[in-house]
Write a protein that holds these residues in place. Structure first.
Motif, PDB file in Angstrom:
ATOM      1  N   GLU A 169      -1.308  39.914  40.549  1.00  0.00           N
ATOM      2  CA  GLU A 169      -1.211  40.020  38.853  1.00  0.00           C
ATOM      3  C   GLU A 169      -2.787  40.733  38.226  1.00  0.00           C
ATOM      4  N   PRO A 170      -2.678  41.416  37.590  1.00  0.00           N
ATOM      5  CA  PRO A 170      -1.840  42.081  36.629  1.00  0.00           C
ATOM      6  C   PRO A 170      -1.231  43.357  37.111  1.00  0.00           C
ATOM      7  N   PHE A 171      -1.419  43.773  38.463  1.00  0.00           N
ATOM      8  CA  PHE A 171      -0.833  44.901  39.164  1.00  0.00           C
ATOM      9  C   PHE A 171       0.626  44.906  39.253  1.00  0.00           C
ATOM     10  N   ALA A 172       1.056  43.677  39.752  1.00  0.00           N
ATOM     11  CA  ALA A 172       2.372  43.528  39.735  1.00  0.00           C
ATOM     12  C   ALA A 172       3.029  43.769  38.254  1.00  0.00           C
ATOM     13  N   GLU A 173       2.438  43.238  37.163  1.00  0.00           N
ATOM     14  CA  GLU A 173       2.958  43.184  36.054  1.00  0.00           C
ATOM     15  C   GLU A 173       2.840  44.900  35.666  1.00  0.00           C
ATOM     16  N   LEU A 174       2.207  45.546  35.935  1.00  0.00           N
ATOM     17  CA  LEU A 174       1.981  47.208  35.489  1.00  0.00           C
ATOM     18  C   LEU A 174       3.359  47.583  36.439  1.00  0.00           C
ATOM     19  N   GLN A 175       3.580  47.210  37.628  1.00  0.00           N
ATOM     20  CA  GLN A 175       4.573  47.679  38.519  1.00  0.00           C
ATOM     21  C   GLN A 175       5.812  47.464  37.899  1.00  0.00           C
ATOM     22  N   ARG A 176       6.288  46.054  37.365  1.00  0.00           N
ATOM     23  CA  ARG A 176       7.224  45.748  36.811  1.00  0.00           C
ATOM     24  C   ARG A 176       7.518  46.754  35.572  1.00  0.00           C
ATOM     25  N   PHE A 177       6.512  46.846  34.575  1.00  0.00           N
ATOM     26  CA  PHE A 177       6.853  47.725  33.392  1.00  0.00           C
ATOM     27  C   PHE A 177       7.172  49.149  33.949  1.00  0.00           C
ATOM     28  N   LEU A 178       6.474  49.730  34.761  1.00  0.00           N
ATOM     29  CA  LEU A 178       6.827  51.301  35.141  1.00  0.00           C
ATOM     30  C   LEU A 178       8.460  51.498  35.777  1.00  0.00           C
ATOM     31  N   ILE A 179       8.645  50.387  36.428  1.00  0.00           N
ATOM     32  CA  ILE A 179      10.124  50.142  36.995  1.00  0.00           C
ATOM     33  C   ILE A 179      11.102  50.119  35.908  1.00  0.00           C
ATOM     34  N   GLN A 180      10.824  49.170  35.002  1.00  0.00           N
ATOM     35  CA  GLN A 180      11.614  48.777  33.772  1.00  0.00           C
ATOM     36  C   GLN A 180      11.807  50.247  33.065  1.00  0.00           C
ATOM     37  N   VAL A 181      10.779  51.089  32.795  1.00  0.00           N
ATOM     38  CA  VAL A 181      10.921  52.120  31.947  1.00  0.00           C
ATOM     39  C   VAL A 181      11.624  53.268  32.588  1.00  0.00           C
ATOM     40  N   GLU A 182      11.506  53.360  34.160  1.00  0.00           N
ATOM     41  CA  GLU A 182      12.221  54.171  34.910  1.00  0.00           C
ATOM     42  C   GLU A 182      13.698  53.830  34.985  1.00  0.00           C
ATOM     43  N   GLN A 183      14.112  52.563  35.009  1.00  0.00           N
ATOM     44  CA  GLN A 183      15.332  52.219  34.897  1.00  0.00           C
ATOM     45  C   GLN A 183      15.964  52.555  33.443  1.00  0.00           C
ATOM     46  N   ALA A 184      15.184  52.283  32.494  1.00  0.00           N
ATOM     47  CA  ALA A 184      15.629  52.517  31.327  1.00  0.00           C
ATOM     48  C   ALA A 184      16.075  53.992  31.134  1.00  0.00           C
ATOM     49  N   SER A 185      15.033  54.662  31.497  1.00  0.00           N
ATOM     50  CA  SER A 185      15.531  56.209  31.254  1.00  0.00           C
ATOM     51  C   SER A 185      16.601  56.591  32.284  1.00  0.00           C
ATOM     52  N   GLU A 186      16.780  56.115  33.416  1.00  0.00           N
ATOM     53  CA  GLU A 186      17.840  56.660  34.037  1.00  0.00           C
ATOM     54  C   GLU A 186      19.159  56.166  33.536  1.00  0.00           C
ATOM     55  N   SER A 187      19.342  54.726  33.005  1.00  0.00           N
ATOM     56  CA  SER A 187      20.282  54.463  32.319  1.00  0.00           C
ATOM     57  C   SER A 187      20.637  55.288  30.806  1.00  0.00           C
ATOM     58  N   ALA A 188      19.800  55.580  30.224  1.00  0.00           N
ATOM     59  CA  ALA A 188      19.921  56.403  29.115  1.00  0.00           C
ATOM     60  C   ALA A 188      20.358  57.970  29.689  1.00  0.00           C
ATOM     61  N   ALA A 189      19.852  58.444  30.726  1.00  0.00           N
ATOM     62  CA  ALA A 189      20.455  59.843  31.106  1.00  0.00           C
ATOM     63  C   ALA A 189      21.848  59.738  31.479  1.00  0.00           C
ATOM     64  N   LEU A 190      22.443  58.684  32.223  1.00  0.00           N
ATOM     65  CA  LEU A 190      23.703  58.385  32.529  1.00  0.00           C
ATOM     66  C   LEU A 190      24.462  58.111  31.444  1.00  0.00           C
ATOM     67  N   GLY A 191      23.888  57.938  30.148  1.00  0.00           N
ATOM     68  CA  GLY A 191      24.805  57.452  28.932  1.00  0.00           C
ATOM     69  C   GLY A 191      25.104  55.821  28.727  1.00  0.00           C
TER      70      GLY A 191
END
Length: 193
Positions: A169-191
């Motif tokens: 920590e806090p690098f793991a926290e940064l990684q979780r945020f980046l993955i969360q944003v990427e997953q949200a973006s992929e979900s939005a792209a799929l509708g």
């Protein structure tokens, strides 16, 4: 979707960029503010004007957990007033980003640096950047005298595996945020909602 990672200083930006590249987190772009207030302003502008998610990576400049928590609350109130918490993350490096060199076992040695003395380890808990500079510029580090110490260090650092750093920590926290944003973006792209 691009995620912005904003740091205070050039060296911090280079360290984060090396970590992101080694982890394969290509959706993240690193921006350097130059100092704390400029980094805060840049992060706010990227969120408001460009409407991009931002991880603001700052040195806590404190060792005391209550002071760190107070600083976190101040910054979260400031930045949180302009955007939702899902769109940004505050990552405070306590006391400063360079502490990672002292928290990962064997990292200093794998960089070709001498082991710090017990006194240097105590000082590194408060000012790790200063101790890191001492180790790199000491006569026992095999470095060309005409190469700036940060440049020498980054060249070696970028060649190493960074898996152990991402577990901290806090690098793991940064990684979780980046993955969360990427997953949200992929979900939005799929509708997906």
């Amino acid at each position: 979707m691009t995620v912005c990672v904003v740091t205070e200083e050039q060296f911090d930006g280079e360290l984060i960029e090396s970590l992101l590249k080694a982890k394969g987190l290509e959706q993240a772009r690193v921006f350097v503010g130059g100092n704390r207030s400029s980094a805060e302003s840049l992060a706010s502008s990227l969120m408001v004007v460009k409407q991009l998610p931002v991880a603001l990576v700052l040195d806590a400049e404190a060792h005391d957990p209550s002071k760190i928590q107070s600083r976190r609350r101040q910054l979260e109130a400031l930045v949180g007033a302009i955007t939702s918490m899902e769109e940004w993350k505050l990552i405070l490096m306590a006391p400063e980003l360079e502490i990672l060199f002292f928290r990962v076992p064997g990292l200093l040695e794998s960089l070709g640096l001498p082991a710090p003395s017990s006194e240097q380890l105590k000082i590194a808990e408060y000012v790790p950047g200063k101790v890191l500079e001492e180790l790199v510029t000491s006569g026992s580090a095999k470095r060309a005298r005409n190469t700036p110490w940060r440049q020498w260090l980054m060249k070696r650092f970028s060649r190493l595996p960074h898996d152990e750093i991402w577990k901290l920590e806090p690098f793991a926290e940064l990684q979780r945020f980046l993955i969360q944003v990427e997953q949200a973006s992929e979900s939005a792209a799929l509708g997906d909602p």
